[in-house]
Design a protein around this motif. Structure first.
Motif, short mmCIF file in Angstrom:
data_model
loop_
_atom_site.label_atom_id
_atom_site.label_comp_id
_atom_site.label_asym_id
_atom_site.label_seq_id
_atom_site.Cartn_x
_atom_site.Cartn_y
_atom_site.Cartn_z
N LEU A 245 0.83 -1.20 0.00
CA LEU A 245 0.00 0.00 0.00
C LEU A 245 0.88 1.26 0.00
O LEU A 245 0.61 2.22 -0.74
CB LEU A 245 -0.94 0.01 1.21
N ALA A 246 1.95 1.24 0.79
CA ALA A 246 2.84 2.40 0.84
C ALA A 246 3.44 2.68 -0.54
O ALA A 246 3.53 3.82 -0.97
CB ALA A 246 3.94 2.18 1.88
N GLY A 247 3.83 1.62 -1.22
CA GLY A 247 4.40 1.78 -2.57
C GLY A 247 3.36 2.33 -3.53
O GLY A 247 3.64 3.22 -4.33
N LEU A 248 2.16 1.80 -3.43
CA LEU A 248 1.07 2.26 -4.29
C LEU A 248 0.79 3.74 -4.08
O LEU A 248 0.67 4.52 -5.03
CB LEU A 248 -0.19 1.43 -3.96
N VAL A 249 0.70 4.14 -2.82
CA VAL A 249 0.35 5.52 -2.50
C VAL A 249 1.45 6.49 -2.92
O VAL A 249 1.18 7.58 -3.42
CB VAL A 249 0.03 5.65 -0.99
N ALA A 250 2.71 6.06 -2.77
CA ALA A 250 3.82 6.92 -3.19
C ALA A 250 3.69 7.24 -4.68
O ALA A 250 4.08 8.31 -5.13
CB ALA A 250 5.14 6.24 -2.90
N ASP A 259 -0.66 13.81 3.56
CA ASP A 259 -1.79 13.27 4.34
C ASP A 259 -2.00 11.79 4.00
O ASP A 259 -2.36 11.00 4.86
CB ASP A 259 -3.07 14.03 4.02
N GLU A 260 -1.82 11.48 2.72
CA GLU A 260 -2.07 10.10 2.32
C GLU A 260 -1.04 9.17 2.93
O GLU A 260 -1.37 8.07 3.38
CB GLU A 260 -2.05 10.01 0.79
N LYS A 261 0.20 9.62 2.95
CA LYS A 261 1.25 8.79 3.55
C LYS A 261 0.98 8.61 5.05
O LYS A 261 1.18 7.52 5.60
CB LYS A 261 2.63 9.41 3.33
N LEU A 267 -2.83 3.20 9.23
CA LEU A 267 -3.46 1.90 8.95
C LEU A 267 -2.48 0.76 9.21
O LEU A 267 -2.86 -0.29 9.71
CB LEU A 267 -3.95 1.84 7.50
N ARG A 268 -1.21 1.00 8.90
CA ARG A 268 -0.22 -0.06 9.12
C ARG A 268 -0.07 -0.34 10.61
O ARG A 268 0.12 -1.48 11.02
CB ARG A 268 1.13 0.33 8.53
N ALA A 269 -0.17 0.75 11.40
CA ALA A 269 -0.01 0.59 12.84
C ALA A 269 -1.26 -0.03 13.49
O ALA A 269 -1.20 -0.56 14.59
CB ALA A 269 0.30 1.94 13.48
N ALA A 270 -2.40 0.05 12.77
CA ALA A 270 -3.67 -0.35 13.38
C ALA A 270 -3.84 -1.87 13.48
O ALA A 270 -4.75 -2.34 14.14
CB ALA A 270 -4.84 0.24 12.59
N GLY A 275 -6.25 -8.60 4.29
CA GLY A 275 -7.21 -8.44 3.19
C GLY A 275 -8.12 -7.24 3.34
O GLY A 275 -8.96 -6.99 2.47
N THR A 276 -7.99 -6.48 4.43
CA THR A 276 -8.92 -5.36 4.63
C THR A 276 -8.24 -3.99 4.48
O THR A 276 -8.91 -2.96 4.51
CB THR A 276 -9.56 -5.40 6.04
N MET A 277 -6.94 -4.01 4.32
CA MET A 277 -6.22 -2.74 4.34
C MET A 277 -6.54 -1.85 3.14
O MET A 277 -6.70 -0.64 3.26
CB MET A 277 -4.72 -3.00 4.41
N LEU A 278 -6.66 -2.46 1.98
CA LEU A 278 -6.90 -1.66 0.78
C LEU A 278 -8.25 -0.94 0.89
O LEU A 278 -8.35 0.26 0.66
CB LEU A 278 -6.86 -2.53 -0.48
N GLY A 279 -9.28 -1.71 1.29
CA GLY A 279 -10.61 -1.11 1.44
C GLY A 279 -10.59 0.03 2.44
O GLY A 279 -11.17 1.10 2.21
#
Ligand code: FES
Ligand SMILES: [Fe+2]
Length: 420
Positions: A245-250, A259-261, A267-270, A275-279
């Motif tokens: 996800l971090a790579g995608l957002v970058a 803000d997105e980063k 989310l990573r810390a949560a 399978g739910t992170m992208l959503g």
């Protein structure tokens, strides 16, 4: 074996001359953005090959485009971008003047030109706008712009390109044919070869390609759900969704990257279930845009992380996201088949009331004058080698992958319609 694309199309001066005679004078092409010429008198010079066109904001608020050559002895009237602040275009040689509609308004010692017609004007171009872009066409009998662009305006309507503004504007010279530079951004086949470092967070295999009458696109088309997974080529069982996800957002870029980063880190810390992170991120990104006052009603959360990688014939390509876009415009550099100009335009939606001035236009006469991001550097280093290699007596032509390089084959077919 599939037909070869003859290499002469990329390296011969004759072929470039043919393009200059039959392609460029007959297509709608992006000359500039509307926000580059907000006020009467503002102009941008659009150069294509050995032709120069002046795009001017007229006194009546409309846009005019004219061949950039004085009707007296041909002197170029203006270069780059700027403003005819006093509402007239004055030739620097003998002082002939034109108004912002291109009409001759004064000729010093006019009585000494007995045969001069009364109503002379600079050679007009067809002009139209779509998505905030100013298009010109040298052919007075050309089809309407929207017909030419179909179906791009329909495909991209939710992205509201007309509401985007330039955030960055760079132009670089690459030692490669303009089509070679274009090809490098019109297929995903080279990702495994040229950019292996991004495979752990890029599924390069599930990219689909789709061609239209003239244009094309690629990416994860409608039904292909984006998943956070590495390239299937890597055969990794264990992977970290957060890292992907971090790579995608970058790669999304744009005004809200910080803000997105931050959202990704949260989310990573949560510790979310697999399978739910992208959503979760897609919901976040949508809220982020809505909170900033942007209308996201045309989008589903799923589309928050999917680019439309579009190719508008003949020379525009790049990924477009909700809220931001990265567009590349490739042009021949003068009449040299081995050189091109690549414009890099970063566009973004602006929060209401945020009227920043145009960013500085940066020009790199040699692409090596700047340190680019690693992926672009890999692309540019390859383009240098492509152009050299195509000249080899041992190389006859391009052998295209029939699926992953189908947009390139299509471009050549459309090009042939103009050259025939
Ligand atoms: S060339 Fe322009 S006024 Fe003479
Ligand atoms: Fe690339």
């Amino acid at each position: 074996m599939a037909d070869l694309i003859p290499k002469e199309r990329y390296i011969s001066r004759e072929f470039l001359d043919l393009e200059m005679e039959r392609l460029w004078p007959r297509v709608w092409q992006v000359a500039c953005r509307e926000e580059e010429i907000p006020t009467a008198g503002d102009y941008v010079e659009y150069v294509i090959g050995d032709q120069s066109i002046l795009v001017v904001r007229r006194a009546d608020g409309g846009i005019g485009a004219y061949y950039n050559a004085c009707l007296h002895r041909g002197t170029q009237l203006a270069a780059g971008a700027g403003s005819f602040a006093d509402g007239r275009i004055k030739c620097s040689y003998h002082g002939w003047c034109y108004d912002l509609s291109g009409c001759v308004t004064s000729v010093p010692d006019r009585e000494e030109f007995p045969g001069l017609p009364a109503d002379m004007r600079l050679g007009p171009q067809r002009v139209d706008t779509w998505g905030g872009f100013v298009f010109v066409n040298m052919d007075p009998d050309c089809e309407p712009l929207l017909e030419f662009l179909d179906p791009i305006p329909k495909l991209l309507s939710d992205y509201r390109l007309d509401e985007m503004r330039l955030r960055a504007y760079q132009t670089l010279v690459l030692p490669a044919n303009w089509k070679a530079a274009l090809d490098a951004f019109n297929e995903g086949y080279h990702v495994q070869g040229a950019h292996p470092q991004i495979l752990p967070w890029t599924d390069d295999v599930s990219i689909a390609y789709e061609q239209y009458d003239r244009h094309a696109r690629y990416g994860r088309l409608e039904n292909a759900r984006r998943q956070l997974r590495p390239s299937p080529r890597l055969d990794l069982d264990e992977f970290d969704e957060g890292e992907i996800l971090a790579g995608l957002v970058a790669g999304l870029g744009g005004a809200f990257l910080k803000d997105e980063k931050a959202a990704v880190e949260e989310l990573r810390a949560a510790g979310l279930p697999p399978g739910t992170m992208l959503g979760a991120y897609q919901e976040r990104r949508m809220k982020l845009l809505t909170d900033r006052g942007f209308d996201t009603s045309g989008f589903t959360p799923e589309r928050m992380t999917s680019a439309e990688d579009v190719y508008w014939f003949p020379n525009m390509v790049g990924p477009i996201y909700p809220g931001s876009a990265l567009l590349f415009r490739m042009r021949p550099n003068g009449l040299d088949p081995d050189s091109c100009l690549k414009d890099v335009w970063v566009l973004e939606w602006r929060p209401p009331g945020d009227e920043r001035p145009m960013p500085e236009r940066r020009f790199y006469e040699d692409w090596r004058a700047k340190t680019w991001d690693p992926v672009s550097t890999q692309d540019y280093e390859n383009l240098v080698k492509v152009q050299i290699g195509m000249h080899s007596r041992g190389f006859e032509g391009l052998r295209l992958n029939q699926r992953q390089e189908s947009n390139i084959a299509h471009m050549h077919r459309v090009l042939d319609r103009y050259l025939a």
